[in-house]
Design a protein around this motif. Structure first.
Motif, PDB file in Angstrom:
ATOM      1  N   ILE A  24      -7.012 -19.241 -47.586  1.00 45.49           N
ATOM      2  CA  ILE A  24      -6.027 -19.593 -46.578  1.00 45.49           C
ATOM      3  C   ILE A  24      -5.424 -18.315 -46.014  1.00 45.49           C
ATOM      4  O   ILE A  24      -5.422 -17.276 -46.671  1.00 45.49           O
ATOM      5  CB  ILE A  24      -4.919 -20.504 -47.146  1.00 45.49           C
ATOM      6  CG1 ILE A  24      -4.127 -19.769 -48.239  1.00 45.49           C
ATOM      7  CG2 ILE A  24      -5.504 -21.801 -47.680  1.00 45.49           C
ATOM      8  CD1 ILE A  24      -2.900 -20.536 -48.702  1.00 45.49           C
ATOM      9  N   THR A  46       3.633 -18.114 -45.433  1.00 43.15           N
ATOM     10  CA  THR A  46       2.743 -18.876 -46.314  1.00 43.15           C
ATOM     11  C   THR A  46       3.419 -19.035 -47.668  1.00 43.15           C
ATOM     12  O   THR A  46       3.820 -18.056 -48.291  1.00 43.15           O
ATOM     13  CB  THR A  46       1.394 -18.164 -46.503  1.00 43.15           C
ATOM     14  OG1 THR A  46       0.732 -18.071 -45.236  1.00 43.15           O
ATOM     15  CG2 THR A  46       0.508 -18.936 -47.470  1.00 43.15           C
ATOM     16  N   SER A  78      -7.625 -18.730 -38.362  1.00 50.25           N
ATOM     17  CA  SER A  78      -7.844 -19.328 -39.683  1.00 50.25           C
ATOM     18  C   SER A  78      -6.772 -20.348 -40.032  1.00 50.25           C
ATOM     19  O   SER A  78      -6.769 -20.899 -41.133  1.00 50.25           O
ATOM     20  CB  SER A  78      -7.871 -18.233 -40.756  1.00 50.25           C
ATOM     21  OG  SER A  78      -6.652 -17.499 -40.747  1.00 50.25           O
ATOM     22  N   ALA A 128      -7.308 -23.885 -41.812  1.00 50.94           N
ATOM     23  CA  ALA A 128      -7.518 -23.940 -43.265  1.00 50.94           C
ATOM     24  C   ALA A 128      -6.266 -24.407 -43.994  1.00 50.94           C
ATOM     25  O   ALA A 128      -6.343 -24.933 -45.100  1.00 50.94           O
ATOM     26  CB  ALA A 128      -7.947 -22.573 -43.796  1.00 50.94           C
ATOM     27  N   MET A 129      -5.080 -24.227 -43.370  1.00 49.36           N
ATOM     28  CA  MET A 129      -3.834 -24.653 -44.009  1.00 49.36           C
ATOM     29  C   MET A 129      -3.713 -26.175 -44.039  1.00 49.36           C
ATOM     30  O   MET A 129      -2.914 -26.725 -44.785  1.00 49.36           O
ATOM     31  CB  MET A 129      -2.637 -24.021 -43.292  1.00 49.36           C
ATOM     32  CG  MET A 129      -2.677 -22.499 -43.299  1.00 49.36           C
ATOM     33  SD  MET A 129      -1.218 -21.732 -42.572  1.00 49.36           S
ATOM     34  CE  MET A 129      -0.016 -22.016 -43.877  1.00 49.36           C
ATOM     35  N   THR A 155      -6.992 -27.708 -47.297  1.00 49.64           N
ATOM     36  CA  THR A 155      -7.084 -27.670 -48.758  1.00 49.64           C
ATOM     37  C   THR A 155      -6.601 -28.954 -49.429  1.00 49.64           C
ATOM     38  O   THR A 155      -7.283 -29.509 -50.290  1.00 49.64           O
ATOM     39  CB  THR A 155      -6.308 -26.468 -49.310  1.00 49.64           C
ATOM     40  OG1 THR A 155      -4.950 -26.529 -48.860  1.00 49.64           O
ATOM     41  CG2 THR A 155      -6.920 -25.169 -48.840  1.00 49.64           C
TER      42      THR A 155
END
Length: 566
Positions: free
Chosen positions: A349, A355, A537, A540-541, A544
């Motif tokens: 991630i 984050t 990217s 991707a958060m 998952t």
């Protein structure tokens, strides 16, 4: 030819490994960016090899499939259980709804077409690109109270239908989420702009504007310079140099100094004078630019010969859960430490300032040996590389899971159970979660998980292909061409519905919405396509949590679909 046939039939291990090798080779071939993928290629090669009518003992495929399911559960278990509480619940809810929509659309379309349980479950596996459903469905079909001939007919149709519908399941998912999805959410330009804005929001308040927060994969470098600039005419302390760098948005560290021919590891109050040499560590793109104000880069092998470590640390400390990367970087024990990447449920991630860390995340950190030794215990468990796997956990875990799976209750005349496959999956989930809570036991290195995953599934698929080979052509005629189009519907409609639901009901930002759709459908290829389309990217958060839920629910729904059709 007779010798080959006799040899293959008397030694079934030989054609299995032939199928595996050729399948992986063909699966990696690409034509204009498209490839069949390993699973489909292995299945088709198995079908060709199976034309030799090679009998293979039943337990062979079951053993490999159970290894695969346990590995899947083990890898997503930490994220699966953590997502059931806290901030991840919203994405959990989305994934559950998505999986049920996939189930209902597939079942409804197959019911209208009058398809039997074999075609229905094979279509569900292919359209939703969930290869594991093949094994779960076949396992469940074999528990039904139908005749042996009837069950053989149904189980032979599962891989046939899967092969027909899987290709669009993969290509269609990637196309819908990367091209049609952005158009549905306002257009690609609008979605890209929103993604850029979301990146800025997630990075707002960062101690620096270091773009490493966006591109986590950028390598950390150690480089030596000679202090030649007039800035050093008045000797400067290490603290002053690092403060100047930080003010310019560069998080770099002075790791070593050569003064008067002597090399030393500096403290904050050590002064650097003109003519001294120093080693900086940090992101490569920043260090290269420092020639402009420090001085020329020097090739001082002795100065650069010192132990630097790159290690994985699993977040286990309760004090770390929920903390942001920006907060973490500000802590004293993180001095000299750079975060290269964050892995969550096996997916990298982005390392944004905002984050938030979760228990079970794996951070790849880089720093000097003494710095790593100080930081790692504060974060959690130092997961040092090893080739050893805890096979006690694997063996007993699958054993216990299968015992639970074979327990059966009856609803009227219908036997209901998780089956051994469902039990192995649940066992993997539980033990994977326990490992994240107590990382001193049950370690299975990532390469070993990969082997269990890929070897287990593809060995199973190879056996399925070989054993169903003799009846594959007749099965293809039986299911008919319309199956392909029903598969297209079962792939497309749930994704289109959930893109709208994600935006209107769950209020997800576009990039997160598309990532959640890819995760809930466990289509990694679609995640890659979305990230390429948006140039970020961020999706991707959303991947998952939904991936952990989807990977589990879709397999269990394969079992449920058998019971519904029965």
């Amino acid at each position: 030819m007779d010798w080959i046939l006799t040899t293959f039939r008397e030694n079934p291990a030989i054609p299995i490994f032939l199928t595996l090798g050729l399948g992986f080779y063909i699966g990696q071939l690409k034509f204009k960016g498209f490839s069949l993928g390993n699973v489909t290629a292995v299945l088709l090669v198995g079908v060709l090899v199976g034309q030799m009518n090679i009998p293979i003992p039943g337990p062979v495929k079951s053993v490999f499939f159970l290894l695969f399911l346990f590995a899947i559960g083990y890898s997503v278990g930490p994220q699966f259980f953590r997502s059931l509480r806290g901030a991840g619940l919203k994405q959990v809810g989305f994934a559950v709804v998505l999986c049920f929509v996939c189930l209902l659309v597939t079942w409804g379309a197959c019911r209208i077409m009058g398809y039997n349980v074999g075609i229905t479950t094979g279509l569900f596996a292919g359209a939703q690109t969930s290869s594991a459903v093949i094994g779960a469905a076949i396992d469940s079909i074999n528990t039904l109270s139908a005749s042996a001939a009837q069950k053989k007919e149904w189980t032979d149709l599962v891989p046939v239908t899967y092969a027909v519908t899987y290709v669009f399941g993969t290509i269609g998912s990637a196309w819908i989420l990367s091209w049609l999805g952005p158009k549905m959410l306002g257009g690609i330009d609008k979605v890209k702009a929103d993604t850029r804005a979301l990146e800025k929001e997630l990075n707002a308040g960062a101690a620096t504007d270091d773009p490493a927060f966006i591109m986590a994969s950028r390598p950390v470098a150690f480089r030596a310079y000679k202090a030649d600039d007039d800035y050093f005419a008045t000797p400067r302390t290490v603290a002053e140099i690092e403060a100047k760098l930080l003010a310019e948005g560069k998080r770099l560290f002075v790791e070593r100094i050569r003064q008067n021919g002597e090399i030393a590891d500096p403290s904050a109050d050590v002064r650097v004078a003109k003519g001294d040499e120093l080693v900086l560590s940090g992101r490569r793109e920043f260090i290269i630019g420092d020639e402009a104000w420090i001085g020329p880069e020097v090739n001082d092998a002795q100065l650069l010969e010192f132990p630097a470590e790159q290690v994985d640390v699993m977040i286990t400390k309760k004090t770390m859960a929920g903390k942001t990367i920006d907060w973490l970087r500000s802590q004293k024990f993180m001095y000299g430490i750079s975060i290269k990447s964050i892995s969550r449920a096996g997916v990298n991630i982005p390392v944004f300032a905002k984050t938030e860390l979760e228990a079970g995340d794996t951070l790849t950190i880089i720093g000097l040996e003494r710095e790593v030794k100080e930081a790692a215990p504060k974060l959690g468990y130092l997961d040092k590389p090893t080739n050893a796997s805890d096979l006690i956990l694997v063996g007993l875990g699958i054993f216990l899971g299968c015992l639970v799976g074979v327990l059966t209750i009856h609803a009227g005349n219908i036997p209901i159970s998780l089956s051994t496959s469902g039990g192995a999956l649940i066992s993997g989930l539980v033990f994977g979660w326990l490992r994240s809570k107590h990382p001193t036991f049950g370690r299975i290195p990532k390469p070993a998980v990969w082997v269990l995953n890929n070897l287990g599934l593809n060995m199973f698929i190879a056996v399925i292909g070989i054993t169903s080979g003799p009846s594959f052509v007749s099965g293809l005629k039986a299911i008919g061409i319309p199956v392909f189009f029903i598969g297209m519907l079962a792939t497309s409609l749930p994704l289109i519905i959930m893109i709208i639901v994600g935006a209107k009901v769950f209020k997800f930002r576009p990039a997160i919405n598309l990532g959640c759709c890819a995760g809930g459908r466990t289509t990694t290829a679609a995640l890659g396509a979305v990230q390429d389309a948006l140039g970020s990217s961020v999706p991707a958060m959303g991947y998952t949590v939904t991936y952990a839920i989807g990977n589990t629910l879709l397999i269990l729904m394969g079992v449920a679909l058998v019971l519904i059709c029965a």
